[in-house]
Design a protein around this motif. Structure first.
Motif, PDB file in Angstrom:
ATOM      1  N   ARG A 157       1.045  -1.092   0.017  1.00 56.13           N
ATOM      2  CA  ARG A 157      -0.125  -0.112   0.401  1.00 56.13           C
ATOM      3  C   ARG A 157       0.898   1.241   0.183  1.00 56.13           C
ATOM      4  O   ARG A 157       0.206   2.647  -0.643  1.00 56.13           O
ATOM      5  CB  ARG A 157      -1.109  -0.100   0.874  1.00 56.13           C
ATOM      6  CG  ARG A 157      -0.324  -0.155   2.245  1.00 56.13           C
ATOM      7  CD  ARG A 157      -1.078   0.193   3.407  1.00 56.13           C
ATOM      8  NE  ARG A 157      -0.444   0.284   4.282  1.00 56.13           N
ATOM      9  CZ  ARG A 157      -0.997   0.666   6.488  1.00 56.13           C
ATOM     10  NH1 ARG A 157      -2.424   0.611   6.361  1.00 56.13           N
ATOM     11  NH2 ARG A 157      -0.101   0.640   7.336  1.00 56.13           N
ATOM     12  N   ALA A 158       1.805   0.864   0.007  1.00 58.88           N
ATOM     13  CA  ALA A 158       2.929   2.715   0.455  1.00 58.88           C
ATOM     14  C   ALA A 158       3.341   3.057  -1.068  1.00 58.88           C
ATOM     15  O   ALA A 158       3.616   3.893  -0.955  1.00 58.88           O
ATOM     16  CB  ALA A 158       3.770   1.812   0.830  1.00 58.88           C
ATOM     17  N   GLY A 206       1.829   9.561  -3.547  1.00 58.93           N
ATOM     18  CA  GLY A 206       1.277  11.092  -3.602  1.00 58.93           C
ATOM     19  C   GLY A 206       2.806  12.108  -2.952  1.00 58.93           C
ATOM     20  O   GLY A 206       2.178  13.429  -3.667  1.00 58.93           O
ATOM     21  N   ILE A 207       3.040  11.545  -2.557  1.00 64.76           N
ATOM     22  CA  ILE A 207       4.535  12.788  -1.966  1.00 64.76           C
ATOM     23  C   ILE A 207       5.128  12.864  -3.324  1.00 64.76           C
ATOM     24  O   ILE A 207       5.209  14.435  -4.012  1.00 64.76           O
ATOM     25  CB  ILE A 207       5.279  11.424  -1.251  1.00 64.76           C
ATOM     26  CG1 ILE A 207       4.891  11.011   0.156  1.00 64.76           C
ATOM     27  CG2 ILE A 207       6.375  12.284  -1.127  1.00 64.76           C
ATOM     28  CD1 ILE A 207       5.910  10.250   0.635  1.00 64.76           C
ATOM     29  N   LEU A 237       7.160  10.899   7.548  1.00 70.54           N
ATOM     30  CA  LEU A 237       7.564   9.521   6.195  1.00 70.54           C
ATOM     31  C   LEU A 237       7.467   7.606   7.538  1.00 70.54           C
ATOM     32  O   LEU A 237       7.073   6.962   7.118  1.00 70.54           O
ATOM     33  CB  LEU A 237       8.625   9.446   5.726  1.00 70.54           C
ATOM     34  CG  LEU A 237       8.619  10.612   4.354  1.00 70.54           C
ATOM     35  CD1 LEU A 237       9.635  10.937   3.688  1.00 70.54           C
ATOM     36  CD2 LEU A 237       7.255  10.744   3.877  1.00 70.54           C
ATOM     37  N   VAL A 238       8.014   7.976   8.258  1.00 74.91           N
ATOM     38  CA  VAL A 238       9.122   6.599   9.386  1.00 74.91           C
ATOM     39  C   VAL A 238       7.721   6.578   9.917  1.00 74.91           C
ATOM     40  O   VAL A 238       7.215   5.440   9.995  1.00 74.91           O
ATOM     41  CB  VAL A 238       9.836   7.461  10.267  1.00 74.91           C
ATOM     42  CG1 VAL A 238       9.991   6.624  10.943  1.00 74.91           C
ATOM     43  CG2 VAL A 238      11.137   7.599   9.622  1.00 74.91           C
ATOM     44  N   GLU A 241       5.662  -1.106   6.696  1.00 76.16           N
ATOM     45  CA  GLU A 241       6.658  -1.088   5.719  1.00 76.16           C
ATOM     46  C   GLU A 241       8.353  -1.298   5.776  1.00 76.16           C
ATOM     47  O   GLU A 241       9.194  -2.123   5.047  1.00 76.16           O
ATOM     48  CB  GLU A 241       6.164   0.213   4.280  1.00 76.16           C
ATOM     49  CG  GLU A 241       5.308  -0.771   3.237  1.00 76.16           C
ATOM     50  CD  GLU A 241       3.412   0.329   3.739  1.00 76.16           C
ATOM     51  OE1 GLU A 241       4.217   0.801   5.043  1.00 76.16           O
ATOM     52  OE2 GLU A 241       2.723  -0.213   4.269  1.00 76.16           O
ATOM     53  N   LEU A 242       8.899  -0.783   6.716  1.00 75.21           N
ATOM     54  CA  LEU A 242       9.718  -0.742   6.936  1.00 75.21           C
ATOM     55  C   LEU A 242      10.392  -0.929   7.780  1.00 75.21           C
ATOM     56  O   LEU A 242      11.102  -2.129   8.170  1.00 75.21           O
ATOM     57  CB  LEU A 242       9.985   1.174   7.763  1.00 75.21           C
ATOM     58  CG  LEU A 242      10.687   2.064   6.978  1.00 75.21           C
ATOM     59  CD1 LEU A 242      10.232   3.571   7.762  1.00 75.21           C
ATOM     60  CD2 LEU A 242      12.061   2.349   6.077  1.00 75.21           C
ATOM     61  N   ARG A 243       9.143  -2.094   8.495  1.00 74.37           N
ATOM     62  CA  ARG A 243       9.243  -2.813   9.802  1.00 74.37           C
ATOM     63  C   ARG A 243       9.571  -4.174   8.852  1.00 74.37           C
ATOM     64  O   ARG A 243      10.643  -5.617   9.165  1.00 74.37           O
ATOM     65  CB  ARG A 243       8.209  -3.683  10.773  1.00 74.37           C
ATOM     66  CG  ARG A 243       8.700  -4.735  11.577  1.00 74.37           C
ATOM     67  CD  ARG A 243       7.325  -4.233  12.475  1.00 74.37           C
ATOM     68  NE  ARG A 243       7.354  -6.056  13.546  1.00 74.37           N
ATOM     69  CZ  ARG A 243       6.924  -6.170  14.361  1.00 74.37           C
ATOM     70  NH1 ARG A 243       5.669  -5.180  14.977  1.00 74.37           N
ATOM     71  NH2 ARG A 243       7.029  -7.003  15.229  1.00 74.37           N
ATOM     72  N   LYS A 244       8.750  -4.811   7.915  1.00 74.93           N
ATOM     73  CA  LYS A 244       8.911  -5.861   6.327  1.00 74.93           C
ATOM     74  C   LYS A 244      10.160  -5.908   6.197  1.00 74.93           C
ATOM     75  O   LYS A 244      10.728  -7.181   6.268  1.00 74.93           O
ATOM     76  CB  LYS A 244       7.390  -5.412   6.083  1.00 74.93           C
ATOM     77  CG  LYS A 244       7.568  -6.962   5.224  1.00 74.93           C
ATOM     78  CD  LYS A 244       6.137  -6.915   4.141  1.00 74.93           C
ATOM     79  CE  LYS A 244       4.700  -7.043   4.846  1.00 74.93           C
ATOM     80  NZ  LYS A 244       3.437  -6.878   3.783  1.00 74.93           N
TER      81      LYS A 244
END
Length: 289
Positions: free
Chosen positions: A46-47, A53-54, A87-88, A94-97
């Motif tokens: 989903r990111a 968008g960013i 952002l974090v 997603e970052l953890r995954k």
């Protein structure tokens, strides 16, 4: 319009073009590969929508800079100070995954293993026979089931969400657990070696947007746990009676008993190989006493 092209010309004239060397080309190649891998990975989450968008916000900011829209630029500068933290927070799952996936595949940790438990006993051929027998019986009567086989990465955080059992695995036990209207039928069971350690466990649902809508919660949960660990998960569909499995972030559906047996043997042998390699290269091991 003339002012716009003059600004672009001035901007390009101020760009410094350094002399490229071999190490510079190597860095460019590495960064390009990393960006490509990142975009391929993020496209299935989903990111990807958030990233688009960013990108739109970034283009709009450049547009404001070119035409000197001072108010919008002032707002952008104020927002930029907290954008990194935002952002974090937004991309935290997603970052953890991604870090979990990187940690699972990092060969460095073969040399430095911090182990706080005894060696895991791998499941035998007799256990495979019991699993196949139970899966076949449940598939015939369309009894939904979710069986997670733990490998090298421990699943303690998910075991704690269920009811601990510590039972010897048998086909009769598995069938009775997932029987309709029984206290333990909801959720997943987790195997560790030749023992059934917990039932009614809750698993994380996969956020992969490419999964077909025809697959329900069981399939998404199986895929989710396979994305976070090296576990092997067997699914029996309550609607169709079809047997599937999830392994290393991939879902394979509609497998036959012989195909499932073959895959279980592969996981069994692969797990033994990983354990032998860890023992061969391990030079530092810490145990809790």
């Amino acid at each position: 319009m003339l002012t716009f092209f003059e600004k672009i010309k001035t901007f390009l004239s101020e760009i410094y073009m350094p002399r490229l060397q071999i190490n510079d080309l190597l860095e460019i190649l590495i960064i390009a590969v990393l960006l490509y891998v990142f975009m391929v990975w993020i496209q299935s989450t989903r990111a990807y929508t958030l990233l688009r968008g960013i990108l739109v916000v970034g283009i709009f900011t450049i547009f404001a800079w070119v035409f000197q829209l001072t108010t919008i630029l002032w707002i952008s500068q104020k927002i930029a100070s907290v954008a990194l933290i935002a952002l974090v927070i937004i991309f935290q799952p997603e970052l953890r995954k991604a870090l979990d996936s990187l940690g699972q595949r990092n060969f460095i940790f073969h040399f430095f293993v911090f182990d706080n438990s005894q060696e895991t006993v791998r499941f035998s051929d007799a256990i495979i026979n019991e699993i196949i027998r139970a899966v076949n019986e449940m598939a015939e009567v369309r009894t939904g089931a979710l069986i997670v086989i733990e490998q090298n990465i421990r699943l303690d955080e998910f075991i704690n969400t269920g009811i601990e059992m510590d039972s010897l695995i048998s086909s009769q036990l598995l069938v009775n657990i997932f029987e309709h209207n029984t206290p333990l039928h909801d959720g997943a069971v987790i195997m560790r070696g030749e023992r059934l350690v917990a039932a009614t466990c809750y698993l994380p649902l996969s956020e992969n947007v490419s999964i077909s809508k025809k697959y329900g919660t069981r399939h998404r949960a199986a895929l989710g746990i396979s994305e976070m660990s090296d576990s092997f998960t067997i699914i029996v569909s309550e609607e169709t009676g079809r047997v599937s499995y999830a392994y290393m972030g991939e879902l394979t559906t509609g497998v036959t008993p012989s195909e499932l047996r073959e895959q279980l043997h592969y996981v069994q042998q692969n797990s033994m190989k990983d354990r032998n390699e860890n023992n061969r290269f391990r030079i530092w091991k810490v145990r809790d006493k």
